[in-house]
Write an enzyme that holds these catalytic residues in place. Structure first.
Site, PDB file in Angstrom:
ATOM      1  N   ASP A   1      -1.934 -90.867  -8.193  1.00 46.63           N
ATOM      2  CA  ASP A   1      -2.132 -92.305  -8.036  1.00 46.63           C
ATOM      3  C   ASP A   1      -2.270 -92.700  -6.576  1.00 46.63           C
ATOM      4  O   ASP A   1      -1.715 -92.052  -5.683  1.00 46.63           O
ATOM      5  CB  ASP A   1      -0.938 -93.073  -8.628  1.00 46.63           C
ATOM      6  CG  ASP A   1      -0.799 -92.852 -10.119  1.00 46.63           C
ATOM      7  OD1 ASP A   1      -1.089 -93.773 -10.872  1.00 46.63           O
ATOM      8  OD2 ASP A   1      -0.390 -91.737 -10.504  1.00 46.63           O
ATOM      9  N   LYS A   2      -2.991 -93.820  -6.349  1.00 44.01           N
ATOM     10  CA  LYS A   2      -3.095 -94.355  -4.994  1.00 44.01           C
ATOM     11  C   LYS A   2      -1.876 -95.202  -4.658  1.00 44.01           C
ATOM     12  O   LYS A   2      -1.166 -94.930  -3.699  1.00 44.01           O
ATOM     13  CB  LYS A   2      -4.362 -95.180  -4.832  1.00 44.01           C
ATOM     14  CG  LYS A   2      -4.440 -95.849  -3.451  1.00 44.01           C
ATOM     15  CD  LYS A   2      -5.667 -96.725  -3.292  1.00 44.01           C
ATOM     16  CE  LYS A   2      -5.680 -97.382  -1.910  1.00 44.01           C
ATOM     17  NZ  LYS A   2      -6.855 -98.236  -1.684  1.00 44.01           N
TER      18      LYS A   2
END
Length: 670
Positions: A296-297
């Site tokens: 995930d960012k």
């Protein structure tokens, strides 16, 4: 049970019927922590051994011999060459001319550059001022040459003057201005072991002219050779190392056999964005990094990586620089081989859900003491249900780019239909109302079709966009030029978009399956083959020989459970269910114009065989805890006196989404 969903391409069909509750996640980056679980079952942020690598994926000696054997040194086995990629350019954050020179001088320099280009002369000079400190002078030299590669900086102590570089002018007559600029940045960076590849050039006479120029003007610094790759020839330039002969030695080749493993902790960064930055700083290609999975960012994430052609010592030397960009490296150690995508058991999640309240409660209403008991009951019921029954194994919104105006699956559909121009235009569609530099650049491209002007506007951090714009500028914006633009991206990036489309179809299929056939196993469903069953190491999903079609008798006897049911991801090798779901897949693909799709895009070297994904997923080692956020260090927090927070800790198999698990628990999009 159905409920309206705001999550992009994720139907709201659940497996449990509990009420759930409301709350919010990712209020803070530290509220969402993802830790990779390696193939041996260890969390990588605590494991001190090197990451488990695939023993069958040993170093390929071909890559070490590319220079001698005239195979493109800028191409990885799995990725296409990124001609002109910014692999040697230092961080642009270090080169703010308005800070180094002062705003007035910086503006004067910009005007000087415009005058140079307008008057087409090399005779003019500009004084940047007097700099007594040698370190300050060094920064001025680097900053000016990085921003304006076509300028020379000359020190007449302590004054620094600038003038146009005649070498740049000569090279820009032979290649494009973008290539000339990138080549001069490559020369100025002088990153040990780095190389630069010009665009494809099948004119032998023209290549000879370029070779003669490079030899005459830069022969002591670089060596240049033409390489042929799949029928296309290009010139690759490599920095010489002082004191070494032109011909590469055994020691040179051994350097390419170096593999260094490390654990990457990143904050608020995409995995590919982090890799692009590290590659530029180290002077290697992004394809020289291997990893087990994308993370995930908007989170703090820990994952294993391996980089080739970089020693542990060199990586340690860059650690402080990386940390300034939100990347912390640890457990740096030499290994003998790269990582393989999918070579992990899964991920461990530590989540915080804030501002808990019951469904129907106001967003601004904190629960009073009399509602805490009810909330506690709702949370317990929800968590225990998902612990026991699992959740529908949807692909999460981040698979599609939930906040984008045009999502990744739409781009993937255009690619599967081989509409290259349409796919490029979708890719460059800006966010609605977006006024950031990226959106402005995209909007300019759609309005004008001018890739060169768009490239000048596009932020340096947008590596994918810039690679495509370079190709569009070089090859044009017609169908062939757009195909070349897609080919300028690594294979893993190109294939992401068709996979996103197939993921959307899979999400719709599982919702239709549960709605029409219910929660029981039915004749014609596909299930794991019970005898000799095993999962593929690289996907966690089965291959077709292990697929079994449920019979009438097996349905009546209840031989299988819903957790064993699989649905196929569309592709050219998968078997479809032999019940109503089989015809549903055919009709669904036909509605998008893919009725006869072979799931191959030859012009982009894409092949989608398809795979099988379990209908349900189940969290392991699930733990939870409630707390009152109204007290911090013994002091009441204004407005949060009765605010409840939930912490969740659990493990998921690879390719399963924590946000989807949380969605099943809460019965809403968190």
């Amino acid at each position: 049970m159905k409920q309206d969903s705001g999550a992009a391409n994720v139907p709201a069909c659940f497996i449990s019927t509990h009420e759930g509750f409301l709350g919010s996640i990712k209020n803070l980056i530290k509220d969402f922590v993802v830790t990779e679980i390696d193939i041996s079952g260890q969390c990588v942020n605590t494991e001190t051994q090197p990451p488990a690598c695939a023993s069958s994926h040993k170093y390929n000696d071909t890559s070490a011999k590319r220079w001698e054997n005239k195979h493109s040194v800028s191409q990885d086995d799995d990725d296409d060459a990124d001609y002109g990629a910014d692999v040697t350019i230092p961080s642009p954050c270090s080169f703010d001319l308005s800070v180094i020179l002062g705003q007035a001088v910086s503006e004067e320099l910009e005007q000087f550059v415009l005058t140079l280009k307008d008057e087409n002369t090399t005779k003019q000079e500009l004084s940047l001022g007097y700099f007594s400190d040698k370190h300050h002078r060094a920064n001025v030299h680097r900053a000016v040459r990085h921003r304006f590669p076509f300028l020379m900086t000359v020190t007449i102590q302590p004054e620094i003057r600038v003038r146009e570089d005649p070498d740049y002018r000569e090279l820009s007559q032979l290649v494009t201005e973008d290539e000339a600029e990138d080549f001069f940045r490559f020369i100025d960076a002088k990153v040990r072991g780095s190389s630069y590849t010009f665009g494809p050039d099948d004119n032998k006479e023209h290549r000879t002219t370029v070779h003669h120029f490079l030899s005459r003007r830069f022969g002591k610094l670089v060596e240049a050779k033409s390489f042929n790759d799949q029928g296309t020839t290009a010139i690759t330039v490599r920095l010489r190392e002082q004191g070494r002969p032109k011909k590469r030695t055994t020691e040179d080749r051994k350097e390419e056999e170096v593999y260094t493993a490390f654990t990457l902790c990143k904050e608020n960064l995409e995995t590919l964005e982090a890799i692009s930055y590290m590659a530029a700083a180290l002077g290697v290609l992004p394809s020289d990094f291997t990893y087990a999975g994308i993370k995930d960012k908007r989170a703090i994430t820990y994952q294993s990586m391996v980089v080739k052609k970089v020693s542990p010592q060199r990586l340690k030397e860059k650690a402080a620089e990386f940390e300034k960009r939100g990347m912390r490296l640890s457990q740096i150690i030499s290994v003998g081989e790269p990582l393989r995508l999918g070579r992990l058991q899964g991920n461990h999640f530590d989540l915080v859900v804030r501002d808990l309240r019951a469904h129907g409660a106001s967003d601004t209403h904190s629960p009073g003491a009399n509602t805490h008991t009810r909330l506690a009951a709702l949370i317990k019921e929800a968590v225990e249900n998902v612990k026991a029954r699992g959740f529908v194994n949807y692909y999460g919104p981040q698979r599609f780019g939930a906040v984008q105006s045009v999502q990744s699956d739409c781009v993937g559909l255009a690619l599967l239909k081989e509409d290259m121009v349409g796919a490029v235009r979708l890719f460059f569609t800006p966010e609605e109302g977006g006024d950031d530099p990226q959106s402005q650049a995209k909007r300019h491209f759609l309005q004008t079709g001018n890739a060169k002007e768009c490239l000048a506007l596009m932020p340096l951090s947008k590596a994918r966009e810039r690679l495509m714009l370079r190709a569009l500028n070089r090859y044009g914006t017609g169908p062939d030029g757009c195909a070349q633009a897609w080919l300028s991206l690594p294979h893993s990036t190109r294939v992401f978009y068709p996979h996103a489309y197939c993921s959307r179809v899979w999400n719709e299929a599982v919702a239709h399956r549960l709605t029409t056939l219910g929660h029981s196993v039915r004749r014609g469903d596909l299930v794991w083959f019970q005898q000799g069953q095993k999962k593929l190491e690289d996907t966690g999903e089965t291959s077709s020989p292990q697929i079994h079609v449920v019979t009438d008798q097996e349905e009546q006897e209840g031989v299988y459970t819903l957790g064993q049911v699989l649905l196929p991801m569309p592709g050219n090798t998968v078997k479809y269910p032999e019940n109503s779901m089989g015809s549903w897949f055919q009709e669904r693909l036909a509605s998008d114009g893919l009725g006869d799709c072979r799931f191959r895009v030859g012009s982009l070297k894409l092949n989608l065989p398809g795979c099988y994904r379990p209908l349900l997923a189940c969290p392991r080692n699930l733990r939870y805890n409630r707390r009152n956020d109204g007290q911090r260090n013994g002091t009441p927090v204004e407005g949060k006196e009765d605010s409840l927070t939930l912490t969740l800790n659990f493990d998921l198999d690879s390719s399963c989404y924590a946000t989807i698990c949380l969605r099943e628990i809460m019965k809403c999009d968190p």
